[in-house]
Structure formats: C-alpha cells, structure tokens
Design a protein around this motif. Sequence first.
Motif, PDB file in Angstrom:
ATOM      1  N   THR A  56      32.968  48.344  63.128  1.00 10.75           N
ATOM      2  CA  THR A  56      33.259  48.363  64.338  1.00 10.75           C
ATOM      3  C   THR A  56      32.007  47.479  64.944  1.00 10.75           C
ATOM      4  OG1 THR A  56      34.233  50.354  64.590  1.00 10.75           O
ATOM      5  CG2 THR A  56      33.352  49.747  66.502  1.00 10.75           C
ATOM      6  N   HIS A  87      29.943  47.073  68.255  1.00 13.74           N
ATOM      7  CA  HIS A  87      29.674  47.519  69.529  1.00 13.74           C
ATOM      8  C   HIS A  87      28.839  46.383  70.267  1.00 13.74           C
ATOM      9  CE1 HIS A  87      30.307  51.422  67.987  1.00 13.74           C
ATOM     10  NE2 HIS A  87      29.924  51.328  66.792  1.00 13.74           N
ATOM     11  N   ASN A  98      37.174  45.610  64.556  1.00 15.88           N
ATOM     12  CA  ASN A  98      37.367  46.615  65.511  1.00 15.88           C
ATOM     13  C   ASN A  98      36.077  46.230  66.809  1.00 15.88           C
ATOM     14  OD1 ASN A  98      39.322  47.937  64.674  1.00 15.88           O
ATOM     15  ND2 ASN A  98      37.900  49.364  63.326  1.00 15.88           N
ATOM     16  N   ARG A 147      34.030  47.919  70.432  1.00 11.17           N
ATOM     17  CA  ARG A 147      34.099  48.818  71.589  1.00 11.17           C
ATOM     18  C   ARG A 147      32.954  48.237  72.492  1.00 11.17           C
ATOM     19  NH1 ARG A 147      33.249  54.985  69.927  1.00 11.17           N
ATOM     20  NH2 ARG A 147      33.832  55.135  72.221  1.00 11.17           N
ATOM     21  N   GLY A 173      29.039  48.953  60.753  1.00  7.70           N
ATOM     22  CA  GLY A 173      29.211  47.885  62.195  1.00  7.70           C
ATOM     23  C   GLY A 173      28.006  47.238  62.353  1.00  7.70           C
TER      24      GLY A 173
END
Length: 162
Positions: free
Chosen positions: A19, A21, A43, A45, A63
């Motif tokens: 992920t 960020h 992914n 966020r 990530g």
Amino acid sequence: MTMSALARAVDTVAIDQATVHVIDDDISLRDALGLLLPSVGLNVRTYASVAEFLDAGAHDGTGCIVLDVRLPGISGLDFQSRREGFGVHLPIVLMTGHSDVPMSVRAMKAGAVDFLPKPFREQDMIDAITTAIERDRERRASENAAGEIRDRYANLSPREHQ
C-alpha cells in the motif's frame, strides 16, 4: 512447482500487497496519485496531513509513504526525522514544489528513498515507489530472518548453548 506451492505463492502475494500512503494537503495531487497508482497495480490510501495518517493507524503492512515536504501541522521533513518515534518504519519518498539543494540533501541523509520536485513525471514517481516498496520488503525479510534466529537460539537446550 506443485499446485499447493503455487497456491501458497499466490496467497503470499495477495497477503503482502503493498500500500502506498500518500500524504499531501493538495487534494488534486492526492486524487491524481489515487488514480495513477491503482493503474499500475498498487493499493493507495490518501491523507491530507501527517496527523490524519497517524490517526488511521494503517501503516503496519508492506508499502511506502509518498510525503509532501510542506504540510499543515507536522511538516514532511519533521515527520521523516521523527517517524520511528511514531512507530512508522515505512520508507519515504519525499516530494515538494519548493525545494532547494540543502533541503534535498537533508532529506536524503535522513533516509528518503527519493526526493521529487513537483511537478514530477509519473514514471519517476512510479520508479521511486517501486524502489521504496522493494526496500520495505527487504527490511521485513531481514527482520523475519533475525527473529527466526533468535527463536531458534532461545529454544536450544542448555547443552547446545555451550
């Protein structure tokens, strides 16, 4: 590779999905990266501030962090230098629209994977993120190996300790 080994490999990839960020107070940049990164299988966020990121508490998985230097509250450079104290171990890619040489040197000395000026080329960002995620995976593998060695040592008999 047997079918069960293949299934385990697929499960490992699914579980270990990285992920990214993105922490930036510019909503248009967050939205742009929110569209770009999934298009290359990542992914993502997004957060408007370091405080929002920390409140989400979602930084334990594999990530990296894409971090703006100038943010409300805790600046990107301050967060980078204090992240271990927050329990954050993810590698950081810094970006800014207002950089100078001393700032970029400070960021790199503090361990940034890359320091990208805004606007940046999409491929440069993807390359920096790929490097950061690989660095995180290597760190995790090293920590796991060290943990296994500690566990094995702890389980040795008194005779084996000698």
